[in-house]
Write a protein that holds these residues in place. Structure first.
Motif, mmCIF file in Angstrom:
data_model
loop_
_atom_site.group_PDB
_atom_site.id
_atom_site.type_symbol
_atom_site.label_atom_id
_atom_site.label_comp_id
_atom_site.label_asym_id
_atom_site.label_seq_id
_atom_site.Cartn_x
_atom_site.Cartn_y
_atom_site.Cartn_z
ATOM 1 N N UNK A 1 0.792 -1.224 0.000
ATOM 2 C CA UNK A 1 0.000 0.000 0.000
ATOM 3 C C UNK A 1 0.829 1.281 0.000
ATOM 4 N N UNK A 2 2.120 1.177 0.273
ATOM 5 C CA UNK A 2 2.979 2.371 0.346
ATOM 6 C C UNK A 2 2.286 3.470 1.163
ATOM 7 N N UNK A 3 2.107 3.168 2.450
ATOM 8 C CA UNK A 3 1.293 3.998 3.340
ATOM 9 C C UNK A 3 2.015 5.239 3.848
ATOM 10 N N UNK A 4 2.935 5.763 3.091
ATOM 11 C CA UNK A 4 3.653 6.965 3.529
ATOM 12 C C UNK A 4 4.129 7.739 2.307
ATOM 13 N N UNK A 5 4.575 8.936 2.553
ATOM 14 C CA UNK A 5 5.158 9.766 1.512
ATOM 15 C C UNK A 5 6.459 10.359 2.046
ATOM 16 N N UNK A 6 7.319 10.793 1.135
ATOM 17 C CA UNK A 6 8.577 11.435 1.509
ATOM 18 C C UNK A 6 8.530 12.884 1.046
ATOM 19 N N UNK A 7 8.810 13.783 1.967
ATOM 20 C CA UNK A 7 8.927 15.199 1.631
ATOM 21 C C UNK A 7 10.418 15.514 1.582
ATOM 22 N N UNK A 8 10.911 15.898 0.420
ATOM 23 C CA UNK A 8 12.329 16.207 0.227
ATOM 24 C C UNK A 8 12.524 17.718 0.309
ATOM 25 N N UNK A 9 13.324 18.142 1.279
ATOM 26 C CA UNK A 9 13.484 19.579 1.544
ATOM 27 C C UNK A 9 14.933 20.011 1.323
ATOM 28 N N UNK A 10 15.128 20.908 0.380
ATOM 29 C CA UNK A 10 16.432 21.541 0.179
ATOM 30 C C UNK A 10 16.343 23.049 0.391
ATOM 31 N N UNK A 11 15.130 23.583 0.449
ATOM 32 C CA UNK A 11 14.902 25.018 0.630
ATOM 33 C C UNK A 11 15.383 25.447 2.006
ATOM 34 N N UNK A 12 16.336 26.362 2.035
ATOM 35 C CA UNK A 12 16.939 26.767 3.301
ATOM 36 C C UNK A 12 15.946 27.475 4.216
ATOM 37 N N UNK A 13 15.049 28.254 3.660
ATOM 38 C CA UNK A 13 14.061 28.957 4.480
ATOM 39 C C UNK A 13 13.149 27.973 5.202
ATOM 40 N N UNK A 14 12.773 26.925 4.523
ATOM 41 C CA UNK A 14 11.927 25.907 5.153
ATOM 42 C C UNK A 14 12.700 25.181 6.242
ATOM 43 N N UNK A 15 13.960 24.837 5.966
ATOM 44 C CA UNK A 15 14.778 24.178 6.993
ATOM 45 C C UNK A 15 14.918 25.061 8.229
ATOM 46 N N UNK A 16 15.065 26.369 8.021
ATOM 47 C CA UNK A 16 15.185 27.292 9.149
ATOM 48 C C UNK A 16 13.909 27.292 9.994
ATOM 49 N N UNK A 17 12.762 27.152 9.347
ATOM 50 C CA UNK A 17 11.499 27.084 10.086
ATOM 51 C C UNK A 17 11.408 25.802 10.912
ATOM 52 N N UNK B 1 14.983 14.645 4.385
ATOM 53 C CA UNK B 1 13.850 13.834 3.955
ATOM 54 C C UNK B 1 12.948 13.623 5.155
ATOM 55 N N UNK B 2 11.683 13.947 4.997
ATOM 56 C CA UNK B 2 10.694 13.705 6.038
ATOM 57 C C UNK B 2 9.861 12.496 5.615
ATOM 58 N N UNK B 3 9.869 11.460 6.439
ATOM 59 C CA UNK B 3 9.054 10.281 6.193
ATOM 60 C C UNK B 3 7.738 10.491 6.949
ATOM 61 N N UNK B 4 6.646 10.622 6.203
ATOM 62 C CA UNK B 4 5.348 10.946 6.789
ATOM 63 C C UNK B 4 4.329 9.888 6.380
ATOM 64 N N UNK C 1 1.181 12.378 8.727
ATOM 65 C CA UNK C 1 1.834 12.804 9.968
ATOM 66 C C UNK C 1 3.296 12.389 9.899
ATOM 67 N N UNK C 2 4.181 13.264 10.338
ATOM 68 C CA UNK C 2 5.608 12.957 10.288
ATOM 69 C C UNK C 2 5.954 11.818 11.246
ATOM 70 N N UNK C 3 6.927 11.009 10.831
ATOM 71 C CA UNK C 3 7.374 9.867 11.636
ATOM 72 C C UNK C 3 8.859 9.981 11.952
ATOM 73 N N UNK C 4 9.668 10.189 10.918
ATOM 74 C CA UNK C 4 11.112 10.284 11.113
ATOM 75 C C UNK C 4 11.718 11.204 10.065
ATOM 76 N N UNK C 5 12.959 11.606 10.330
ATOM 77 C CA UNK C 5 13.704 12.464 9.414
ATOM 78 C C UNK C 5 14.975 11.755 8.976
ATOM 79 N N UNK C 6 15.485 12.193 7.851
ATOM 80 C CA UNK C 6 16.801 11.725 7.404
ATOM 81 C C UNK C 6 17.568 12.947 6.926
ATOM 82 N N UNK C 7 18.606 13.315 7.668
ATOM 83 C CA UNK C 7 19.484 14.405 7.265
ATOM 84 C C UNK C 7 20.497 13.852 6.262
ATOM 85 N N UNK C 8 20.693 14.573 5.174
ATOM 86 C CA UNK C 8 21.584 14.127 4.106
ATOM 87 C C UNK C 8 22.566 15.240 3.783
#
Length: 211
Positions: free
Chosen positions: A43-59, A77-80, A176-183
């Motif tokens: 079912x792939x019950x999650x999505x990944x939000x990939x964030x490189x935007x510095x302003x969003x990371x600052x938030x 990467x936000x695993x939600x 809903x967010x579950x975990x993060x992956x810093x890259x």
């Protein structure tokens, strides 16, 4: 290098070099490894939000246990996970599957009916616990792919889920967010754990052989 060698190479980076960015090609490979992960009932019950935007990371920094990693890494990467199971979500996945495989619609109706019977009457929090668990398989494969590419990473549960969910407006996507992956790439001077020996429980304690 073999998978085992790559896993011995990787470590949970504690400080990233803000001036070194990971190529989009490598980010896509890491995401693809996660996309190909197995999930319960496919079912792939999650999505990944990939964030490189510095302003969003600052938030997001205000909700991070390691704010410097959030700020200085190349990508987050936000695993939600799905906030719940619904009939519509289950049907959408299996309608897509039958279409992609050239099968008649309804081919899996007996199976999807069973899934709905199992999940739809369960409490939201029980279903979210189940969808959340699917993300960790993908996270592990993403970490392994990054190690093969010699890209530094750090998986993280140390963050304020409420802040991440609000900044990214995940509720609008039913997530809903579950975990993060810093890259990124480690800051060799600040990453205090990098020179240390990798330590794991010995095999004879870790594995219980049943023969």
């Amino acid at each position: 290098m073999s998978l085992i060698e790559n896993l011995n190479w990787r470590h949970a980076v504690k400080a990233f070099n803000p001036n070194k960015k990971v190529s989009e090609e490598n980010i896509e490979k890491i995401i693809e490894a996660a996309r190909l992960a197995p999930t319960s009932s496919g079912l792939q019950q999650f999505r990944i939000i990939s964030i490189s935007n510095q302003e969003v990371k600052e938030k997001l920094v205000q909700g991070a246990l390691n704010p410097d990693s959030m700020k200085d890494c190349s990508h987050v990467l936000v695993f939600a996970a799905w906030d719940n199971y619904t009939a519509e979500r289950i049907d959408k996945v299996y309608d897509f599957t039958t279409e992609e495989r050239g099968l008649p619609q309804g081919r899996f109706s007996s199976y999807t009916d069973m899934l709905k019977k199992v999940y739809l009457d369960l409490p939201d929090e029980v279903n979210f616990a189940h969808t959340s668990r699917q993300t960790y398989i993908a996270l592990g494969l993403a970490l392994a792919q990054a190690a093969e590419l010699k890209v530094d990473t750090c998986p993280a549960e140390g963050f304020d889920n409420k802040i991440v969910d609000e900044v990214l407006e995940l509720d609008k996507m039913g997530l809903k967010s579950v975990s993060l992956m810093y890259i990124g790439y480690a800051d060799d001077e600040k990453d205090w754990i990098k020179p240390m020996k990798k330590v794991r429980i010995p095999r004879n304690e870790f594995v219980i052989d049943v023969k």
